[in-house]
Design a protein around this motif. Structure first.
Motif, PDB file in Angstrom:
ATOM      1  N   LEU A 570      36.727  38.922  31.880  1.00 56.45           N
ATOM      2  CA  LEU A 570      37.836  39.753  31.406  1.00 56.45           C
ATOM      3  C   LEU A 570      38.634  40.250  32.602  1.00 56.45           C
ATOM      4  O   LEU A 570      38.092  40.455  33.692  1.00 56.45           O
ATOM      5  N   LEU A 571      39.931  40.458  32.405  1.00 56.69           N
ATOM      6  CA  LEU A 571      40.801  40.971  33.461  1.00 56.69           C
ATOM      7  C   LEU A 571      41.261  42.378  33.099  1.00 56.69           C
ATOM      8  O   LEU A 571      41.663  42.635  31.949  1.00 56.69           O
ATOM      9  N   ASP A 572      41.174  43.280  34.037  1.00 59.67           N
ATOM     10  CA  ASP A 572      41.603  44.661  33.824  1.00 59.67           C
ATOM     11  C   ASP A 572      43.141  44.699  33.778  1.00 59.67           C
ATOM     12  O   ASP A 572      43.821  44.468  34.775  1.00 59.67           O
ATOM     13  N   LYS A 573      43.674  44.989  32.604  1.00 59.10           N
ATOM     14  CA  LYS A 573      45.128  45.002  32.424  1.00 59.10           C
ATOM     15  C   LYS A 573      45.708  46.425  32.455  1.00 59.10           C
ATOM     16  O   LYS A 573      46.823  46.661  32.001  1.00 59.10           O
ATOM     17  N   LEU A 581      46.501  41.805  39.570  1.00 60.44           N
ATOM     18  CA  LEU A 581      45.772  40.645  39.025  1.00 60.44           C
ATOM     19  C   LEU A 581      46.735  39.581  38.519  1.00 60.44           C
ATOM     20  O   LEU A 581      46.478  38.381  38.645  1.00 60.44           O
ATOM     21  N   ASN A 582      47.851  40.005  37.941  1.00 60.87           N
ATOM     22  CA  ASN A 582      48.842  39.041  37.447  1.00 60.87           C
ATOM     23  C   ASN A 582      49.446  38.220  38.575  1.00 60.87           C
ATOM     24  O   ASN A 582      49.924  37.100  38.354  1.00 60.87           O
ATOM     25  N   ALA A 583      49.406  38.767  39.779  1.00 54.10           N
ATOM     26  CA  ALA A 583      50.007  38.078  40.934  1.00 54.10           C
ATOM     27  C   ALA A 583      49.071  37.033  41.546  1.00 54.10           C
ATOM     28  O   ALA A 583      49.486  36.257  42.410  1.00 54.10           O
ATOM     29  N   ILE A 584      47.819  37.021  41.123  1.00 50.29           N
ATOM     30  CA  ILE A 584      46.863  36.066  41.694  1.00 50.29           C
ATOM     31  C   ILE A 584      47.203  34.650  41.220  1.00 50.29           C
ATOM     32  O   ILE A 584      47.359  34.414  40.025  1.00 50.29           O
ATOM     33  N   MET A 589      42.408  32.074  40.545  1.00 50.94           N
ATOM     34  CA  MET A 589      41.763  32.588  39.332  1.00 50.94           C
ATOM     35  C   MET A 589      40.748  31.568  38.784  1.00 50.94           C
ATOM     36  O   MET A 589      39.691  31.949  38.264  1.00 50.94           O
ATOM     37  N   LYS A 590      41.063  30.310  38.939  1.00 48.02           N
ATOM     38  CA  LYS A 590      40.115  29.270  38.521  1.00 48.02           C
ATOM     39  C   LYS A 590      38.838  29.358  39.359  1.00 48.02           C
ATOM     40  O   LYS A 590      37.725  29.190  38.851  1.00 48.02           O
ATOM     41  N   ALA A 591      38.996  29.645  40.666  1.00 45.88           N
ATOM     42  CA  ALA A 591      37.847  29.795  41.551  1.00 45.88           C
ATOM     43  C   ALA A 591      37.005  31.006  41.144  1.00 45.88           C
ATOM     44  O   ALA A 591      35.767  30.978  41.221  1.00 45.88           O
ATOM     45  N   VAL A 592      37.673  32.086  40.699  1.00 41.88           N
ATOM     46  CA  VAL A 592      36.955  33.281  40.226  1.00 41.88           C
ATOM     47  C   VAL A 592      36.096  32.912  39.019  1.00 41.88           C
ATOM     48  O   VAL A 592      34.912  33.283  38.936  1.00 41.88           O
ATOM     49  N   ARG A 593      36.699  32.194  38.082  1.00 43.24           N
ATOM     50  CA  ARG A 593      35.966  31.796  36.872  1.00 43.24           C
ATOM     51  C   ARG A 593      34.773  30.900  37.220  1.00 43.24           C
ATOM     52  O   ARG A 593      33.706  31.021  36.634  1.00 43.24           O
ATOM     53  N   TYR A 622      42.164  39.363  49.294  1.00 38.22           N
ATOM     54  CA  TYR A 622      41.694  38.346  50.235  1.00 38.22           C
ATOM     55  C   TYR A 622      42.813  38.050  51.239  1.00 38.22           C
ATOM     56  O   TYR A 622      43.998  38.236  50.950  1.00 38.22           O
ATOM     57  N   GLY A 623      42.394  37.608  52.399  1.00 37.78           N
ATOM     58  CA  GLY A 623      43.356  37.345  53.461  1.00 37.78           C
ATOM     59  C   GLY A 623      43.953  35.957  53.397  1.00 37.78           C
ATOM     60  O   GLY A 623      43.476  35.077  52.672  1.00 37.78           O
ATOM     61  N   SER A 624      45.002  35.771  54.166  1.00 34.93           N
ATOM     62  CA  SER A 624      45.672  34.471  54.253  1.00 34.93           C
ATOM     63  C   SER A 624      44.699  33.425  54.804  1.00 34.93           C
ATOM     64  O   SER A 624      43.949  33.695  55.742  1.00 34.93           O
ATOM     65  N   GLY A 625      44.695  32.236  54.223  1.00 34.71           N
ATOM     66  CA  GLY A 625      43.812  31.163  54.670  1.00 34.71           C
ATOM     67  C   GLY A 625      42.483  31.113  53.937  1.00 34.71           C
ATOM     68  O   GLY A 625      41.662  30.230  54.199  1.00 34.71           O
ATOM     69  N   THR A 626      42.258  32.049  53.009  1.00 37.86           N
ATOM     70  CA  THR A 626      41.012  32.050  52.231  1.00 37.86           C
ATOM     71  C   THR A 626      41.043  30.908  51.212  1.00 37.86           C
ATOM     72  O   THR A 626      41.987  30.798  50.416  1.00 37.86           O
ATOM     73  N   THR A 627      40.035  30.085  51.231  1.00 38.37           N
ATOM     74  CA  THR A 627      40.000  28.919  50.336  1.00 38.37           C
ATOM     75  C   THR A 627      39.382  29.287  48.983  1.00 38.37           C
ATOM     76  O   THR A 627      38.632  30.259  48.879  1.00 38.37           O
ATOM     77  N   PRO A 628      39.688  28.513  47.924  1.00 38.52           N
ATOM     78  CA  PRO A 628      39.081  28.763  46.607  1.00 38.52           C
ATOM     79  C   PRO A 628      37.556  28.738  46.634  1.00 38.52           C
ATOM     80  O   PRO A 628      36.909  29.499  45.904  1.00 38.52           O
TER      81      PRO A 628
END
Length: 744
Positions: A570-573, A581-584, A589-593, A622-628
């Motif tokens: 679930l995403l906190d809306k 979260l909408n900006a991710i 987000m697929k990596a989170v799942r 997360y910082g720039s360059g962070t991979t899924p």
């Protein structure tokens, strides 16, 4: 397009003498194809030992397809062709048989009755137009009967009921009818009643035609006579038959408006003709307002031919089912669904299909809707258990087997190409009366999969046989969706997951006999689940050093106990977190799942699947360059840590158990049950037996079949099926951990 395949069948030598050398007439249309109204696709469903295979064997004999009947106890029946089936006298795998009866083509599938093989039933039900449910006349509706009927309800399958074993002294037709009404919650429409003298089944009375059916004992019941009941000579039977006919007519008039209008016009229940009753029964069966009930004794060759007539009269043809309306969106183009895969030593994989529209020919290309892949059709067959007759083409409404498909599995829908699929979806969605869930039913791989409750390790006897074992497991898993083959990441062991002790035992025997690998199976283990009892919310931070860069990931996440919804992430809306979260990006987000999914598959306590727990993401930085892949790893770590912090508990599978025992042995059964942590729900009485309904943890039922035989001197029987997972107390959980790990 169909040849008279009964005439030219190349039977294997060991069964050669059983088959008839001449065929029967096949009704064809102007194109030389079997008329769709003259086709019946049916399944035989029942509790174990109700007589499914015996009844099927009689059907094949009376249809003229075989000239010698086999018997289950002799190990020579047609549909129980596996070595394990013949040795044990039970059906393990569903078998398809095509035969003719009175110019109709019947595609029949004999299914297993043991709960361990319920997935075989589940695979088959999706492609059936109707079913014959067989009951033991001395037992009525039993545990697995309830299970298969619930499965058939999900697919809205019309059915008729055949009360078998009516030759037994303790068989009771009226008790069976009451059992059907109370346990299956359906309106019974008995079209027959038994003629019994001194406890013996002498014949059957047809309520519709008011005739006696007397079966010849000299020629295995092949011939039987219909004699009109006479008021003078058969006074008692005549009065009973008329009374039951009026009762049947009255019941039908309450569920069928057409018959009700006829009765109102004629102002009499007795003025209704047999054909009017048959038509009304047909409509009531298809609409599932009632169930026609027939009877007989298949073993004593009584009542099978009228049952076959009932299949033709009451069950629908392929063009009169609800599913046929949905599949019309494909128009004349091919649409077929796979429901079974077997591996033949000479032919390789053979995939069984139900054809809903269009036709299949050798050499054409099939498009798998789920996998979005194309496959080439090899040879095309009509199936006869483990024998096959090659044909050039198969048309809509039929069941056929296709050789050469490499990736198609049970439940997959196939058509000609992607364009056809998209056009059919668009057309179906445009129809006003079709719900979105009905569209999904047509186009999804919607065979319900069951979670294994047992598992064990399996090892090859030597390195040289490892490849053969892996091949065997790959083929068996494709054939049997209820078998799960995984590899333990820590130990490297191959692990088998199954539906019961018998299921895994049969798999071991098949590996040994069919693939010649004497595999070693480890001790049987219970498939537990992991969950949490309390909610938790926390922040988790971790750093990864990639080259010279330090990548920091911060996650705010909460876990929700007793969560039952399908969507586990679930995403906190809320206003605080919704915008971030909408900006991710979608790939993050697929990596989170994926990270959440990994933990749900392997919990932190004993690596069992996690259930009844929701995961809510509040913030992800997360910082720039962070991979899924780093995101997935961090989310997994966070979820595991939160579970450990709040405390993980084990859930154990609890089974619904039904024990049938004579009253004199009831006390010893009841004395034993508390030792097994059983929760007795109720005790019913059925004839001379007591039926104990209870819930028992699966771990307490290991070896119970042997125990129940000993304490009841072989008089008690039991059946079980999975009911739910339940939280364990600390003492039982400690015992479970010791069994799994070898130490506390």
């Amino acid at each position: 397009m169909f040849t008279s395949w009964l005439i030219k069948r190349p039977w294997c030598n060991k069964f050669q003498k059983r088959y008839v050398s001449k065929g029967t007439t096949i009704v064809k249309n102007e194109h030389g194809e079997q008329e769709i109204t003259k086709i019946r696709n049916i399944g035989i469903l029942a509790h174990i030992d109700a007589g499914k295979t015996t009844t099927t064997e009689r059907m094949l004999y009376y249809s003229g397809l075989i000239k010698h009947m086999g018997e289950v106890h002799h190990g020579n029946t047609v549909t129980d062709y596996m070595d394990q089936e013949r040795q044990r006298g039970i059906t393990i795998t569903s078998a398809a048989v095509t035969f003719q009866w009175k110019n109709y083509r019947i595609n029949l599938i004999d299914t297993p009755g043991h709960i361990d093989f319920t997935m075989e039933v589940e695979q088959t039900l999706k492609v059936l137009d109707g079913a014959v449910v067989i009951l033991d006349g001395s037992a009525g509706v039993e545990a697995q009967t309830l299970t298969v009927c619930r499965q058939a309800d999900r697919y809205d399958i019309p059915r008729i009921i055949y009360v078998n074993k009516m030759d037994r002294a303790d068989a009771n037709f009226d008790s069976s009818l009451k059992s059907i009404e109370s346990k299956l919650d359906t309106e019974v429409l008995p079209t027959q009643f038994p003629i019994k003298e001194k406890g013996n089944l002498e014949g059957i009375v047809d309520v519709i035609t008011l005739e006696k059916l007397i079966f010849s004992k000299k020629d295995m019941g092949m011939k039987y006579s219909r004699v009109k009941l006479s008021e003078n000579e058969d006074t008692t039977l005549w009065e009973m038959a008329n009374e039951k006919r009026r009762s049947l007519t009255d019941k039908l008039s309450n569920m069928d408006d057409e018959l009700a209008n006829i009765i109102i016009e004629q102002e009499s229940l007795d003025a209704v003709t047999p054909q009017m009753l048959i038509d009304s029964l047909h409509r009531s069966t298809i609409s599932r307002k009632g169930v026609p009930v027939l009877l007989g004794s298949s073993y004593k060759n009584i009542g099978v031919q009228p049952l076959m007539d009932g299949v033709l009269l009451y069950l629908p043809s392929p063009n009169k089912t609800k599913s046929s309306a949905y599949y019309r969106c494909f128009d004349d183009k091919l649409c077929a669904r796979a429901f079974k895969v077997v591996h033949d030593k000479q032919k390789g994989p053979i995939t069984f299909f139900r054809i809903y529209s269009g036709s299949v020919e050798k050499g054409m290309k099939l498009y798998n809707v789920r996998k979005e892949e194309k496959e080439l059709v090899g040879k095309l067959y009509i199936a006869y258990a483990d024998e096959y007759q090659e044909i050039p083409k198969i048309t809509r409404g039929n069941i056929a087997a296709i050789m050469g498909l490499k990736s198609t599995t049970a439940g997959d829908l196939v058509t000609t190409d992607r364009t056809t699929t998209e056009q059919a979806k668009k057309k179906l969605r445009a129809e006003k009366d079709v719900a979105l869930e009905d569209v999904e039913k047509v186009f999804d791989n919607n065979v319900k999969t069951l979670e294994p409750v047992f598992f064990c390790s399996v090892e090859a006897p030597s390195l040289s046989t490892q490849t053969f074992l892996e091949k065997a497991l790959q083929e068996l898993e494709r054939e049997d969706p209820s078998l799960r083959v995984t590899q333990n990441e820590e130990t490297g062991q191959i692990v088998l997951g199954g539906m019961g002790e018998l299921h895994l035992e049969i798999i071991k025997e098949r590996i040994r006999t069919e693939y010649k690998v004497d595999a070693d199976l480890g001790p049987l283990q219970i498939s537990y689940r992991e969950t949490i009892k309390e909610p938790i919310l926390d922040t988790f931070s971790t750093e990864y050093k990639i080259g010279s860069a330090n990548l920091k990931i911060t996650i705010i996440m909460s876990l929700i106990p007793n969560y039952q919804e399908k969507e586990t992430l679930l995403l906190d809306k809320s206003q605080n977190y919704g915008n971030s979260l909408n900006a991710i990006p979608a790939h993050i987000m697929k990596a989170v799942r994926n990270g959440v999914k990994l933990v749900l598959l392997h919990g932190p306590k004993l690596s069992y699947p996690v259930v009844n727990m929701g995961v809510k993401l509040h913030s992800l930085e997360y910082g720039s360059g962070t991979t899924p892949s780093l995101i997935s790893a961090a989310v997994s770590q966070c979820t595991r840590q939160l579970m450990k912090d709040v405390g993980v508990t084990l859930l154990e599978p609890v089974m619904r158990v039904e024990i049938v025992v004579p009253e004199e042995y009831l006390s010893v059964i009841m004395k034993d049950l508390p030792k097994r942590r059983a929760e007795v729900k109720c005790i019913d009485t059925y004839r001379q037996n007591k039926v104990v309904h209870c819930l028992v943890p699966l771990v307490e039922l290991l070896g119970y079949s042997k125990v129940v035989r000993i304490i009841s001197s072989g008089h008690a029987t039991f059946s079980l099926e999975f009911d739910h997972y339940e939280v364990m107390d600390s003492m039982n959980e400690a015992e479970a951990i010791k069994r799994v790990t070898g130490f506390y």
